[in-house]
Motif scaffolding. Sequence first.
Motif, PDB file in Angstrom:
ATOM      1  N   ASN B 150       0.816  -1.211   0.000  1.00 31.69           N
ATOM      2  CA  ASN B 150       0.000   0.000   0.000  1.00 31.69           C
ATOM      3  C   ASN B 150       0.849   1.260   0.000  1.00 31.69           C
ATOM      4  O   ASN B 150       0.512   2.255  -0.651  1.00 31.69           O
ATOM      5  CB  ASN B 150      -0.933  -0.015   1.215  1.00 31.69           C
ATOM      6  N   PHE B 151       1.966   1.211   0.710  1.00 25.71           N
ATOM      7  CA  PHE B 151       2.869   2.367   0.723  1.00 25.71           C
ATOM      8  C   PHE B 151       3.389   2.656  -0.679  1.00 25.71           C
ATOM      9  O   PHE B 151       3.442   3.806  -1.126  1.00 25.71           O
ATOM     10  CB  PHE B 151       4.062   2.108   1.645  1.00 25.71           C
ATOM     11  N   ILE B 152       3.803   1.576  -1.371  1.00 25.91           N
ATOM     12  CA  ILE B 152       4.332   1.772  -2.721  1.00 25.91           C
ATOM     13  C   ILE B 152       3.267   2.416  -3.591  1.00 25.91           C
ATOM     14  O   ILE B 152       3.517   3.371  -4.322  1.00 25.91           O
ATOM     15  CB  ILE B 152       4.776   0.437  -3.344  1.00 25.91           C
ATOM     16  N   TYR B 153       2.065   1.877  -3.486  1.00 25.81           N
ATOM     17  CA  TYR B 153       0.988   2.398  -4.305  1.00 25.81           C
ATOM     18  C   TYR B 153       0.769   3.879  -4.019  1.00 25.81           C
ATOM     19  O   TYR B 153       0.686   4.702  -4.925  1.00 25.81           O
ATOM     20  CB  TYR B 153      -0.281   1.600  -4.026  1.00 25.81           C
ATOM     21  N   LEU B 154       0.713   4.211  -2.723  1.00 22.71           N
ATOM     22  CA  LEU B 154       0.388   5.581  -2.368  1.00 22.71           C
ATOM     23  C   LEU B 154       1.539   6.535  -2.640  1.00 22.71           C
ATOM     24  O   LEU B 154       1.398   7.520  -3.362  1.00 22.71           O
ATOM     25  CB  LEU B 154      -0.003   5.639  -0.883  1.00 22.71           C
ATOM     26  N   PHE B 155       2.691   6.235  -2.086  1.00 20.99           N
ATOM     27  CA  PHE B 155       3.764   7.229  -2.125  1.00 20.99           C
ATOM     28  C   PHE B 155       4.595   7.214  -3.390  1.00 20.99           C
ATOM     29  O   PHE B 155       5.129   8.226  -3.786  1.00 20.99           O
ATOM     30  CB  PHE B 155       4.679   7.041  -0.906  1.00 20.99           C
ATOM     31  N   ALA B 156       4.729   6.052  -3.983  1.00 17.68           N
ATOM     32  CA  ALA B 156       5.582   6.007  -5.164  1.00 17.68           C
ATOM     33  C   ALA B 156       4.775   6.203  -6.436  1.00 17.68           C
ATOM     34  O   ALA B 156       5.120   6.996  -7.297  1.00 17.68           O
ATOM     35  CB  ALA B 156       6.327   4.687  -5.219  1.00 17.68           C
ATOM     36  N   VAL B 157       3.690   5.446  -6.532  1.00 16.61           N
ATOM     37  CA  VAL B 157       2.967   5.466  -7.776  1.00 16.61           C
ATOM     38  C   VAL B 157       2.018   6.658  -7.860  1.00 16.61           C
ATOM     39  O   VAL B 157       2.059   7.445  -8.789  1.00 16.61           O
ATOM     40  CB  VAL B 157       2.199   4.144  -7.956  1.00 16.61           C
ATOM     41  N   ARG B 158       1.153   6.773  -6.855  1.00 19.49           N
ATOM     42  CA  ARG B 158       0.165   7.852  -6.899  1.00 19.49           C
ATOM     43  C   ARG B 158       0.807   9.224  -6.712  1.00 19.49           C
ATOM     44  O   ARG B 158       0.587  10.150  -7.467  1.00 19.49           O
ATOM     45  CB  ARG B 158      -0.852   7.630  -5.786  1.00 19.49           C
ATOM     46  N   LEU B 159       1.583   9.356  -5.644  1.00 21.53           N
ATOM     47  CA  LEU B 159       2.099  10.682  -5.319  1.00 21.53           C
ATOM     48  C   LEU B 159       3.466  10.954  -5.938  1.00 21.53           C
ATOM     49  O   LEU B 159       3.878  12.084  -6.091  1.00 21.53           O
ATOM     50  CB  LEU B 159       2.198  10.845  -3.797  1.00 21.53           C
ATOM     51  N   GLY B 160       4.186   9.886  -6.246  1.00 23.47           N
ATOM     52  CA  GLY B 160       5.489  10.073  -6.867  1.00 23.47           C
ATOM     53  C   GLY B 160       6.531  10.703  -5.976  1.00 23.47           C
ATOM     54  O   GLY B 160       7.525  11.240  -6.440  1.00 23.47           O
ATOM     55  N   TRP B 161       6.326  10.636  -4.663  1.00 29.39           N
ATOM     56  CA  TRP B 161       7.299  11.286  -3.782  1.00 29.39           C
ATOM     57  C   TRP B 161       8.572  10.487  -3.618  1.00 29.39           C
ATOM     58  O   TRP B 161       9.637  11.039  -3.386  1.00 29.39           O
ATOM     59  CB  TRP B 161       6.693  11.486  -2.386  1.00 29.39           C
ATOM     60  N   PRO B 174      24.780   8.732  -0.667  1.00 27.26           N
ATOM     61  CA  PRO B 174      23.964   8.814   0.551  1.00 27.26           C
ATOM     62  C   PRO B 174      22.573   9.379   0.329  1.00 27.26           C
ATOM     63  O   PRO B 174      21.613   8.897   0.894  1.00 27.26           O
ATOM     64  CB  PRO B 174      24.773   9.743   1.472  1.00 27.26           C
ATOM     65  N   MET B 175      22.453  10.404  -0.519  1.00 33.53           N
ATOM     66  CA  MET B 175      21.132  11.003  -0.718  1.00 33.53           C
ATOM     67  C   MET B 175      20.173  10.003  -1.347  1.00 33.53           C
ATOM     68  O   MET B 175      19.052   9.818  -0.916  1.00 33.53           O
ATOM     69  CB  MET B 175      21.243  12.240  -1.622  1.00 33.53           C
ATOM     70  N   ALA B 176      20.647   9.354  -2.396  1.00 35.81           N
ATOM     71  CA  ALA B 176      19.794   8.363  -3.054  1.00 35.81           C
ATOM     72  C   ALA B 176      19.481   7.229  -2.095  1.00 35.81           C
ATOM     73  O   ALA B 176      18.349   6.746  -2.034  1.00 35.81           O
ATOM     74  CB  ALA B 176      20.484   7.828  -4.301  1.00 35.81           C
ATOM     75  N   ALA B 177      20.508   6.833  -1.330  1.00 36.38           N
ATOM     76  CA  ALA B 177      20.310   5.738  -0.381  1.00 36.38           C
ATOM     77  C   ALA B 177      19.169   6.073   0.566  1.00 36.38           C
ATOM     78  O   ALA B 177      18.314   5.232   0.861  1.00 36.38           O
ATOM     79  CB  ALA B 177      21.595   5.492   0.403  1.00 36.38           C
ATOM     80  N   LEU B 178      19.139   7.297   1.011  1.00 36.47           N
ATOM     81  CA  LEU B 178      18.092   7.717   1.931  1.00 36.47           C
ATOM     82  C   LEU B 178      16.719   7.608   1.283  1.00 36.47           C
ATOM     83  O   LEU B 178      15.784   7.045   1.844  1.00 36.47           O
ATOM     84  CB  LEU B 178      18.355   9.171   2.351  1.00 36.47           C
ATOM     85  N   ARG B 179      16.612   8.120   0.067  1.00 35.29           N
ATOM     86  CA  ARG B 179      15.314   8.095  -0.618  1.00 35.29           C
ATOM     87  C   ARG B 179      14.822   6.674  -0.803  1.00 35.29           C
ATOM     88  O   ARG B 179      13.654   6.368  -0.620  1.00 35.29           O
ATOM     89  CB  ARG B 179      15.439   8.774  -1.980  1.00 35.29           C
ATOM     90  N   TYR B 180      15.709   5.800  -1.179  1.00 38.05           N
ATOM     91  CA  TYR B 180      15.300   4.416  -1.393  1.00 38.05           C
ATOM     92  C   TYR B 180      14.922   3.732  -0.093  1.00 38.05           C
ATOM     93  O   TYR B 180      14.120   2.821  -0.083  1.00 38.05           O
ATOM     94  CB  TYR B 180      16.418   3.621  -2.062  1.00 38.05           C
ATOM     95  N   MET B 181      15.514   4.166   1.011  1.00 33.94           N
ATOM     96  CA  MET B 181      15.299   3.482   2.281  1.00 33.94           C
ATOM     97  C   MET B 181      14.038   3.898   3.009  1.00 33.94           C
ATOM     98  O   MET B 181      13.571   3.187   3.894  1.00 33.94           O
ATOM     99  CB  MET B 181      16.486   3.736   3.219  1.00 33.94           C
ATOM    100  N   VAL B 182      13.486   5.037   2.682  1.00 31.78           N
ATOM    101  CA  VAL B 182      12.370   5.543   3.482  1.00 31.78           C
ATOM    102  C   VAL B 182      11.208   4.560   3.554  1.00 31.78           C
ATOM    103  O   VAL B 182      10.818   4.134   4.633  1.00 31.78           O
ATOM    104  CB  VAL B 182      11.874   6.904   2.939  1.00 31.78           C
ATOM    105  N   LEU B 183      10.637   4.214   2.407  1.00 23.91           N
ATOM    106  CA  LEU B 183       9.465   3.333   2.441  1.00 23.91           C
ATOM    107  C   LEU B 183       9.764   1.971   3.052  1.00 23.91           C
ATOM    108  O   LEU B 183       9.017   1.488   3.894  1.00 23.91           O
ATOM    109  CB  LEU B 183       8.876   3.165   1.036  1.00 23.91           C
TER     110      LEU B 183
END
Lengths: 521, 314, 282
Positions: B150-161, B174-183
């Motif tokens: 559900n997180f993927i659907y909401l934050f990645a697909v729908r909202l694109g955050w 490090p910056m990219a690592a952080l973005r990938y790690m959040v969800l």
Amino acid sequence: MSSSLSRKYVPLALAALMLIAGGPLTAEAQKKGGILKVGNLGEPPSLDAHWTTASITETLTNHIYEGLYSLDSDNRPIPMLAESHTVSKDGLVYTFKLRQGVKFHNGKEMTSEDVVPSLARWGKQSIYGKALFAQVAEWKALDKYTVEMKLKEKSAIVLISLAVPNNFGAIYPKEIVEKFAPEVKATEYVGTGPFKLAEWKPDQYIRMVRFDDYKSRNEKPNGYGGGKTAYLDEVRFQPVPEVATRVAQVETGELDFADDLNLDAYDRLKANPNLRPLVSKPYYWLVAVLNKKEGLMTNQKLRQAWQAAIDIEPIMKNVAGGRAEFYRMDSSLAMTEIVSWHTKLSGLPWNEHNRAKVQKLLQEAGYKKEPIRFMTTQEYKWMYDFALLTKQQLEDLGFNIDLQVVDWATLVKRRNNPKEYDAFTTGIGAFYDPTHAVFLTASWPGWTTDEDIQKLQAELARETDPKKRVALWEQQTRLFYDKVPVIRYGDLFGLRAIRNTTKGFNEKTERIRFYNVWVEK
Amino acid sequence: MTAYLIRRLLTVVPVLAVVVTVVFLLIHLIPGDPVSVMLGPDATLAQIQATRQALGLDRPLHEQLFKFYARVVRGDLGQSYFLDRPVVTALLERAEPTLVLTFSALLVAIVIGVPSGIVAAAYQGSLWDRTLMLISLLGVCVPGFWLSLNFIYLFAVRLGWLPAAGYASILADPMAALRYMVLPAVSLGFNQSALIARISRSCMLEALQQDYIRTARAKGVSQRSVMWVHAFRNALVPVITVVGITMAILIGGAVVTEIVFNIPGLGRLIISAVLRRDYPVVQGVILVTATAYVLINLVVDVLYVFIDPRIRYG
Amino acid sequence: MADPGARPTWRRHAARNRNIAIGAAILAVVILAALLAGVISTHDPRRLNPAQRLKAPSAANFLGTDEFGRDVYSLVLHGAQVSLLVGATTMILTSLWGIVIGLIAGYYRRVDMALMRVMDGLMAFPAILLAIALMAARGPGIGNVIFALSVVYTPRTAMLIRSTVLSLRELDYVQAARALGRRDLAIAFRHILPNCVGPLLVQASFIFAYAILAEAILGFLGVGVPPYVPSWGNVIASGKNVIREAFWVSLFPGLALTISGLSLNLLGDGLRDVLDPRLRVQ
């Protein structure tokens, strides 16, 4: 020419050439550089092109290796590493002249001393190599850039066998051939292709970088062949086993290209402004391969019963995500796009879904509801889909199907053992010559050893008159539907997605290639 | 204290011995001949014999066990059949993503859980408290993998955050690592944050009722000061113990999270190994994770000694 | 610890505890739904109906259909059967084994050391990983799932019983019984076990919850029951590729999982409040 003259005329000549060649240079300027991230289904079982028919291996190895011939946009053989060839009057001696100055990734020049052992190895291990070399009496080098193939009998399949991209006659350096016996996977990868293997981290990525000393052919790109230019610094193939993730990643741009997507994603890919979906035709026709060496499926009547039982269209429709544009009903053994071999025969017992006939055949077969072990995998979703639907259809008609769901690696291993299964799912991709129909060979899993079929295949290999070959092929098709070595379903198309920043991609080839491709970011 | 520490250290040895034994026994649970299963049906008889000898499977069980111990102690975990490399190499290649994921999830769990628990305790009985506890109850029950989807659907697909999946190394970017790690970290840590919230709350409540807190209050020390200085420190102790158990759950939960988010860690490795019947790798992964758990608990127990004055001299 | 002589007051407390009431009620509904799955389903959950694929919830299909046209409502109901079967059987087996091992360990000091190291060792493996490894060895199938989960969760119960036994052994009346020559087994049954019931029940409800979730995770990962068997994990897995086009496929089994877990956690919490005030989480 004196230097002052050349200073005047060479730029003019170049400009003229550019005008003549025209095309891509005027439309979009290719940009050198960049990394392209490609998402695919999974890990290749090997990067040894001689070793396996797996399509992932085919795609990857065609970036780093090359063969003597390749296929053009009409699926006909054109020279690649060969410069030219001549055929003796009696058709029994083929002499190939090799291109000069072609370098391997390790800097060594490719010569006949590499070509001869490479293709000999291919001739021992590859399905297509074995088919060709069965007809070869002698294979040797004449000089540094010339090789000679002496045949036992006239053959129709020399060039096409050397040209097919799957399980192909890749040219390796002689040292690597000597190191790895044909049945052993080669684990060193040196080829002549526009990309060379930089790094292979299993389950993470396979990185291929531009080979700066690649010697391209001069022609324009043509199908799989012709000129190849590696604009990209690197192509990174990333295995993303979860198809939902693969789709999501190409949508967000983490992947520039995603292959083998689920058809349900088509609508939303179409709606995405940053990419476009590609329908890949041909893709596969779905097939249930039957074990004719041991077990229940050695019984022809039982095989015919299965063939008579299935109602193919609803299966295809479901596998295609409910969309008509993703499947095609066809009984021809070669798909529509393979124009030379596509047949339009009527009266074939394909897609009969005839209940009465099935009952009769089951009775004649003496079938007592023994469980039929049917292997499939969820890794290729369409395989699992049509297997599950088949199971229901067959069981409604009195069969007893024991569906075994395993992973692809296990299925590929098990299908070589006649004790392990009665049927398994797979897809037949494009083949460019009737003799390359693997399901009609005795050595491919399923073991089609039927005498009549083998006789016709041998005749097809010998007969050089194209019209006669077509007639033989039609005969073989009718025989196929009587003997039922495998169960042919319908044609399925595939779905790919490419981001708009990826340019130059050839959408017409069956399998993906990333030379001649560049990115504009 | 030293005596306690030494005793504690020594208990690790038999536990690890049991771990190694269980790992060893795993292969012997396979119905039929483990070697043919491992090598697959197109192995020749000669290959099967050779592998059986190499693995020592033709010797009596206790002899095999000793040999296995010897190998493990040497650091030799065998060879992966599919990956054509030593198991140890495969494990080392995949360790980083799992470690990063697990620790990130732990961080999320603590950062969300502890303050929530403390706030709930501070305002015990209020709407805040009840709401937080309700959410934490749900947090314990919601399946992590379902939450991930559900997180993927909401934050990645729908909202694109955020990116839908994938992994970037902290060392590389490090910056990219952080973005990938959040969800992944949040969906993995959410369950545990709920647990930690409830425990923090109850410990905090208990601590607040202690005599010395009442005394401090009676002395007129300010409310804030009371809470944060006295109660907090004491409430922290049980939370640290929970960290050990949390790690075990997180390592297990990491498997599913890695699959959903396509993170190339030990979790994905063990699943691929299971599907490919690559038993040496399966054994390697559970051996390493169990050992890590034992060591983490050891560290936690030692820290405990230093933090809680009450048991220091016990 | 309650005086074993007096009538247990926890039964009265239990009836009044809200958590237990709610938890038990929800669980009862879930169990009922599972038992009556055959009756209250609207379709055969295994029946593929390609013409009806990915249909949204409607009167014909209360919770929609999946990619093969299978009815999600029926799948969830029948999936409950698998989940509850796995959960309950695991719970019962772990309880039984836990009692046996815990009693032996608590009673016989010499065996205790060895047994406890084994239990510690088993508990060192993260539950899901050990379950996955066991499934790898044994192969797919519901029996193997139950076996794997039982192995994984027995140590926890064993430790619990053991500690209860340890605290009871020293009590006067137990020592008296021993002095009188009563056989150990009789002492165990008459004096010790009844006092284990409380903590055991608490533990059991949590294990039930873990087992249900673990079965779903194993199914989702593809190492549980075969994919065409209706189970919550399998249905969630099949829905994950179409989560945008048909969110209902993964949604409803996920909700079912959450609700079942919720009921068991509430039950466990409530029982813990009532039975063992020391463990109470306020």
